[in-house]
Scaffold this active site. Structure first.
Site, PDB file in Angstrom:
ATOM      1  N   GLU A  46      -2.440  17.312   7.028  1.00  0.00           N
ATOM      2  CA  GLU A  46      -2.588  18.097   5.710  1.00  0.00           C
ATOM      3  C   GLU A  46      -2.929  19.586   6.226  1.00  0.00           C
ATOM      4  O   GLU A  46      -2.294  20.493   5.667  1.00  0.00           O
ATOM      5  CB  GLU A  46      -3.472  17.479   4.756  1.00  0.00           C
ATOM      6  N   ARG A  85     -16.361  16.569  -0.289  1.00  0.00           N
ATOM      7  CA  ARG A  85     -14.893  16.423  -0.530  1.00  0.00           C
ATOM      8  C   ARG A  85     -14.330  18.040  -0.534  1.00  0.00           C
ATOM      9  O   ARG A  85     -13.588  18.283  -1.330  1.00  0.00           O
ATOM     10  CB  ARG A  85     -14.361  15.938  -1.967  1.00  0.00           C
ATOM     11  N   MET A  86     -15.048  18.764   0.438  1.00  0.00           N
ATOM     12  CA  MET A  86     -14.486  20.228   0.522  1.00  0.00           C
ATOM     13  C   MET A  86     -14.614  20.596   1.935  1.00  0.00           C
ATOM     14  O   MET A  86     -15.213  19.944   2.773  1.00  0.00           O
ATOM     15  CB  MET A  86     -15.442  21.108  -0.339  1.00  0.00           C
ATOM     16  N   ASP A 104      -9.172  22.563  10.079  1.00  0.00           N
ATOM     17  CA  ASP A 104      -8.658  21.649   9.720  1.00  0.00           C
ATOM     18  C   ASP A 104      -7.533  21.088  10.355  1.00  0.00           C
ATOM     19  O   ASP A 104      -6.508  21.499  10.473  1.00  0.00           O
ATOM     20  CB  ASP A 104      -8.238  21.854   8.095  1.00  0.00           C
ATOM     21  N   LYS A 144     -12.083  25.232   0.093  1.00  0.00           N
ATOM     22  CA  LYS A 144     -10.712  24.422  -0.336  1.00  0.00           C
ATOM     23  C   LYS A 144     -11.322  23.097  -0.619  1.00  0.00           C
ATOM     24  O   LYS A 144     -11.976  22.415   0.280  1.00  0.00           O
ATOM     25  CB  LYS A 144      -9.551  24.691   0.399  1.00  0.00           C
ATOM     26  N   THR A 163     -16.453  16.670   4.249  1.00  0.00           N
ATOM     27  CA  THR A 163     -17.297  15.467   4.262  1.00  0.00           C
ATOM     28  C   THR A 163     -16.866  14.798   2.975  1.00  0.00           C
ATOM     29  O   THR A 163     -16.417  15.438   2.196  1.00  0.00           O
ATOM     30  CB  THR A 163     -18.656  15.682   4.333  1.00  0.00           C
ATOM     31  N   ALA A 164     -16.993  13.271   3.149  1.00  0.00           N
ATOM     32  CA  ALA A 164     -16.481  12.670   1.894  1.00  0.00           C
ATOM     33  C   ALA A 164     -17.603  12.758   0.887  1.00  0.00           C
ATOM     34  O   ALA A 164     -17.230  12.461  -0.097  1.00  0.00           O
ATOM     35  CB  ALA A 164     -16.784  11.093   2.470  1.00  0.00           C
ATOM     36  N   ASP A 179       0.806  -1.232  -0.261  1.00  0.00           N
ATOM     37  CA  ASP A 179       0.041   0.027   0.174  1.00  0.00           C
ATOM     38  C   ASP A 179       0.747   1.254   0.078  1.00  0.00           C
ATOM     39  O   ASP A 179       1.929   1.208   0.700  1.00  0.00           O
ATOM     40  CB  ASP A 179      -0.904  -0.100   1.273  1.00  0.00           C
TER      41      ASP A 179
END
Length: 695
Positions: A350, A384-385, A346, A402, A380-381, A309
């Site tokens: 990252e 994706r922001m 966040d 973003k 959120t999945a 992986d």
């Protein structure tokens, strides 16, 4: 349990091994090793012959010495296996204490009942709070807690276990440090992780591997051949005596024939074979890897395709912000301010790296809006922001977002704003370099790109080059798009990659490689990895992963370090090379012992005067007498086993290279060495015996 790094030769382990060597004299233990079993039968026969002669009033000192050294041969072979098991038994004792002293809080009808951990059954639910030892393997079905797993991993850092997801599995013997969890037991008594570990390190459940079985058949076949030779030798000796007119010149007594038989059969590798297998498993245990069988360790040495992986194995796992790329007409400071504000809430690695990079770009300058009223929008999945809504002093709303480029493109387009022509080229350039692009928008206007970079682990390219020299092809598995995957694969030096991988794709790739005749190894930790782990020839499950993953694989890495797979391959190859090298040494030994015993036995034939005939020229070692030659060979045969025990436990050093070069090297060292060592050893023993007058 953290592997014990103490020497195998400490007093406790050696003392236990000596007692175990005696216990292994029982037929139930000896029958598993035909070569040593026949040696024990021969020792028993010579002992019986000595006792019969002693009962008749005669003591055969030569036969008595042969009997003693034959018993020593059996004991030394047993000792080699027992010393290999010694460290594992010490670990097992500690694990047993952990298992038997634990009391569970069994939950039934909302009532807690104290219950011994050994009485729990699959499906039982137990309550575990701060300070409690988790009594059995299970899954967290309610709550979240910090768990100390140092009892099995040796690492003091606690881990989080919570219901749902891939972090729900808990292991019996670990301790809850905080909060409260409800655990559902997933293993029946005697089949839990600790029970399997105890059985493994004790050697109680170690089954012979296919290669061991094949080698055992070869050794048994050679033994039968030499048995036929020894049975025919007395008749040949009588015929030769009749032809030469020298009756009684060849000693074919029971002691001599059995000594000859034991010296010619492959007793050296027969005595060390089990120790080699056990020590291979022990080397894995020392590195906190538990194999469910010796077959898995052996298969690790034969694999030629390695699936790894990307995240956490090839890369550090946490993408870092590497650069800010503003769109035309947008200043770097404006982009940095927007990215900074969008990432304040966040808390991912990252996000923290974006904040740090923006502060660096802004050089400490105050960010407008830093103290405005804010409403953070979490990631959120589905979207994706992530981002923030700011209320300006004029009471207007400024939206900053973003996220993934395609998601941001759809979000901006949905608000009727145009997209910069340079957006596609900039994001593709980042992807081609192996990075991940994130777009930043202010009030639905794309202002720039954040370049997130997967940091390839230092030295990983050199390790893949070493695997390539070992004849192993590496395949990187990643969920990245093909462009990003190709860039990272090139930087890391892997041979191939599988991009945007799904569980079905992993399983299909493994089957494809196996159908092409390859042996495949891979790592995994999630339930979605279970099918691929079960299909792989070597499936290494992370201990922090799900119960399904741990049950599907045939190895468990207690440290949950995916790069450990590279070490596992090295240990497997070392096991195979050690077995092959010592087998070569053992068979070469037999050739040398043949030249020691047979010429000495027949040296008196065809003699016209004195006791030496023309055949004495074959006595190239110049041994003192037939009896001294035979006794010296028997003594050497016993001592060489004990001399090679450290090498069997440590393993023959493995260096990456072509198979032909490795074969030539081992034939030179262990083949030639196996021929020379008996000539030197037997001669020195013969000189000692002759000087002491023992034969």
């Amino acid at each position: 349990m953290k592997p014990n790094q103490a020497s195998s030769w400490n007093r406790e382990i050696v003392g236990r091994a000596c007692l175990d060597a005696l216990r292994k004299l029982s037929p139930s233990s000896l029958w598993r090793n035909p070569v040593i079993l026949l040696t024990a039968v021969g020792a028993l026969a010579v002992t019986g012959d000595v006792l019969l002669k002693l009962a008749g009033g005669a003591l055969d000192g030569f036969a008595l010495q042969i009997a003693l050294w034959l018993w020593f041969t059996v004991l030394f072979a047993n000792f080699s296996e027992a010393i290999a098991e010694g460290r594992g038994k010490a670990q097992a004792d500690s694990l047993k204490r952990t298992r038997t002293k634990t009391v569970a809080r069994l939950l039934r009808d909302d009532q807690e009942t104290p219950t011994a951990a050994t009485d729990l059954r699959k499906g039982d639910r137990v309550v575990c709070e701060a300070g409690d030892v988790i009594p059995a393997d299970g899954e967290v079905v309610e709550g979240i807690a910090s768990v100390d797993e140092s009892a099995i991993t040796g690492e003091s850092a606690p881990v989080i276990r919570e219901s749902g997801g891939d972090r729900a599995a808990v292991t019996g013997g670990t301790r809850v440090l905080s909060d409260r969890i409800l655990v559902e037991v997933t293993a029946e008594p005697g089949s839990g992780f600790i029970d399997r570990m105890i059985g493994l390190v004790e050697g109680a459940t170690r089954q012979k591997t296919p290669n061991e079985i094949a080698l055992g058949i070869l050794l048994t076949s050679l033994t039968l051949v030499f048995a036929g030779v020894c049975l025919a030798l007395p008749a040949f000796a009588r015929f030769s005596e009749a032809q030469s007119g020298g009756a009684g010149k060849v000693d074919t007594s029971l002691a001599v024939m059995i000594a000859l038989f034991v010296c010619l059969i492959p007793t050296t590798i027969g005595g060390l074979l089990s120790a080699i297998g056990i020590s291979g498993i022990d080397r894995l245990v020392r590195r906190n890897v538990i194999a469910t069988s010796g077959r898995a360790v052996e298969a690790a040495g034969d694999i030629d395709v390695l699936l790894l992986d990307k995240t956490g194995t090839i890369t550090l796992g946490n993408r870092q912000a590497a650069d800010l790329l503003p769109m035309p007409g947008v200043s770097l400071e404006r982009l940095a301010e927007a990215a900074y504000l969008a990432s304040l809430a966040d808390e991912t690695p990252e996000g923290r790296s974006i904040v740090a990079l923006c502060r660096e770009k802004l050089a400490g300058r105050r960010v407008e809006g830093d103290d405005w009223r804010t409403t953070f929008v979490p990631f959120t999945a589905q979207t994706r922001m992530s981002g923030v809504d700011l209320v300006t002093p004029a009471q207007t709303i400024r939206t900053i977002r973003k996220g993934a480029v395609d998601s941001m493109r759809n979000w901006v387009a949905g608000r009727g704003r145009p997209l910069p022509a340079e957006l596609t080229s900039a994001s593709e350039a980042v992807a081609r370099s192996g990075g991940t692009p994130l777009a930043v928008a202010v009030d639905a206007e794309i202002v720039g790109i954040i370049h997130l970079k997967d940091i390839v682990k230092p030295g990983i390219k050199e390790r893949f080059a070493e695997l390539r020299r070992m004849g192993i092809r590496t395949v990187m598995i990643t969920g990245d798009n093909p462009v990003t995957a190709a860039a990272i694969a090139a930087e890391a030096g892997v041979d191939d990659f599988l991009a945007q991988a799904t569980p079905e794709m992993k399983l299909a790739r493994i089957r494809q490689e196996q159908q092409a005749g390859h042996l495949v190894a891979m790592t995994g930790d999630g339930t979605n990895d279970a099918p691929a782990l079960a299909q792989a020839d070597v499936g290494v499950a992370m201990n922090t992963g799900t119960q399904a993953a741990r049950e599907a694989g045939n190895m468990v890495d207690l440290d949950s370090n995916p790069t450990k797979l590279i070490e596992i391959v090295g240990i497997g190859k070392q096991l195979l090379i050690t077995r092959g090298s010592l087998t070569t040494f053992s068979l070469a030994n037999d050739v040398a012992k043949y030249f020691a015993i047979i010429p000495a036995m027949f040296a008196g034939l065809y003699a016209t005067q004195g006791s030496a005939g023309p055949l004495s020229a074959l006595n190239v070692m110049g041994l003192s007498s037939p009896q001294s030659a035979i006794l010296s060979a028997v003594i050497f045969n016993a001592l060489i086993i004990i001399a090679l025990v450290p090498l069997a436990l440590r393993g023959v050093a493995y260096q990456a290279g072509k198979a032909e070069a490795l074969l030539a090297r081992n034939l030179f060292i262990y083949g030639l060495g196996g021929v020379i060592a008996p000539f030197v050893g037997i001669k020195l023993i013969d000189l000692t015996i002759h000087s002491l007058g023992l034969a």
